[in-house]
Design an enzyme around this catalytic site. Sequence first.
Site, short mmCIF file in Angstrom:
data_model
loop_
_atom_site.label_atom_id
_atom_site.label_comp_id
_atom_site.label_asym_id
_atom_site.label_seq_id
_atom_site.Cartn_x
_atom_site.Cartn_y
_atom_site.Cartn_z
N GLU A 131 121.68 33.65 56.66
CA GLU A 131 123.19 33.87 57.28
C GLU A 131 123.81 32.60 57.44
OE1 GLU A 131 126.37 35.59 57.43
OE2 GLU A 131 124.85 37.25 57.86
N ASP A 161 130.21 21.09 47.97
CA ASP A 161 129.68 21.92 49.17
C ASP A 161 130.44 23.12 49.02
OD1 ASP A 161 128.59 22.02 52.07
OD2 ASP A 161 130.60 22.54 52.15
N LYS A 212 128.49 27.49 48.35
CA LYS A 212 128.98 28.23 49.15
C LYS A 212 129.47 29.59 48.57
CE LYS A 212 129.18 25.36 53.33
NZ LYS A 212 129.97 24.89 54.20
N ILE A 233 129.77 32.03 61.27
CA ILE A 233 130.75 33.01 61.05
C ILE A 233 129.65 34.26 60.19
CG2 ILE A 233 132.54 34.05 59.57
CD1 ILE A 233 133.66 31.16 59.31
N VAL A 259 126.15 29.97 54.77
CA VAL A 259 127.65 29.95 54.28
C VAL A 259 128.22 30.43 55.55
CG1 VAL A 259 129.37 31.12 52.74
CG2 VAL A 259 127.12 30.69 52.07
N LYS A 272 122.18 25.88 52.30
CA LYS A 272 123.04 26.29 50.98
C LYS A 272 122.58 25.62 49.75
CE LYS A 272 126.37 22.67 51.99
NZ LYS A 272 125.91 22.28 53.23
N THR A 308 120.71 18.36 64.13
CA THR A 308 121.86 19.14 64.92
C THR A 308 121.66 20.60 64.93
OG1 THR A 308 123.41 17.29 64.08
CG2 THR A 308 124.31 19.34 64.67
#
Length: 431
Positions: free
Chosen positions: A132, A204, A208, A139, A135, A108, A17
């Site tokens: 980047e 999860d 993060k 964003i 997390v 992560k 993906t």
Amino acid sequence: MGDSRKIVKLGLLGAGTIGGSVIKVLQRNKDIISRRAETDIEIKNILVRDFEIQKLKDAGLPATSNYDDILNDPEIDIVVELMGGINPAKDFVIKAMEHGKHVVTANKDVVAQFGHELFDTAAENKVDFLFEAAVGGAIPIIMPLKRCLTANRITEVLGIVNGTTNYMLTKMSEDGADYDTVLKEAQSKGYAEANPAADVEGKDAARKIAILASIAFNSRVKFEDVSIEGITKITPSDIRYANELGYVVKLLAVGKDSDLGVDVRVHPVFLSKEHPLASVNGVLNAIFVKGDPIDEAMFYGPGAGGPTASAVVADIIEVTKGIQLESRGRFGCTCYAGKNICPIEETASSYYIRMLVDDEPGVLGKVATTLGNANVSLKSVVQTNAERENHAEIVVVTHAVKHKNILAARDALQKLEVVDEILNMIRVESV
């Protein structure tokens, strides 16, 4: 581009993906990416499984199932790890850096658990290691913390950083549905895995916030340092009481710089409707930062899936610009402070407690007295009829209290003959 600048070549690990989206972004936005990177960026090879090779070649893309083809290719400058998971991703990243290749990752799991080793390896080999996308998906938050907010003393980082649980809690709030129903719906829509444990149990989000807290507070925070509680015990009744009391229920990743060390945890909260994070719904993510002198800032957007390619490609461009300037290892570890981890029992919060009690005179007084004896003061109390005959529900919201005190209060309440069950206990986060 018609100049003598070095064309930067990539080795991609994975074409799922995120990997597939990265390929599309590099192709679709090739012109503006080249201009912003100040050179062309090309995909030299893509590591996939054997049965995926022909599909990529049919699309005009290079592909291999042998990592050594990427590792030992001197033309490949940047390895982009998009496989996910710990193994073999961690070993592949380490080997790439040892071979002098810069690394960009969205992983992560590897960063949260092995950040120390990865940063040390990058420093030893004078290469860049950027993550980047690990997390917050699309964003931007890692680079803002490392660069844009580097003059700030960050005191607090709060995040809604798991789209699956945020979607589920939003649906429970909007539709009044129970946990099992919204989980099945999330799975049918592809938001939740067949085994949703990493999401719904908070793991999860914990990975993060470990990464974010390490950067924000300049101190190493590992996944195992995070106190974790998931959303599996949240019921429609809790959602309803939250709404009546002026809150929404969110799974919140919390990082705070306290006198006792770094306070880092993941758990459901009653979040004031006035808090900026309260309006973050569905699969969207947001990260709220407090600091001096910035005061408050919030970073908001899609937290997973295809849009994550935005952050991955931005990191690729950043590394590429460094290569053009012959500047290597520019973004090292900033965990210099060596702070302690605040013990969970010493953390402080307000709490919502919902309990099933005997429906008889004097019960509320006994509950209040028991809480008071445990040094827990009450902010509000609600008593309603329960579905069970001759029983009632009492809901209290406390003032801020240390976690060890609320646990002692809970134990004392459970010993009262008039209290049949503590139905739930959830932290409260106000503005």
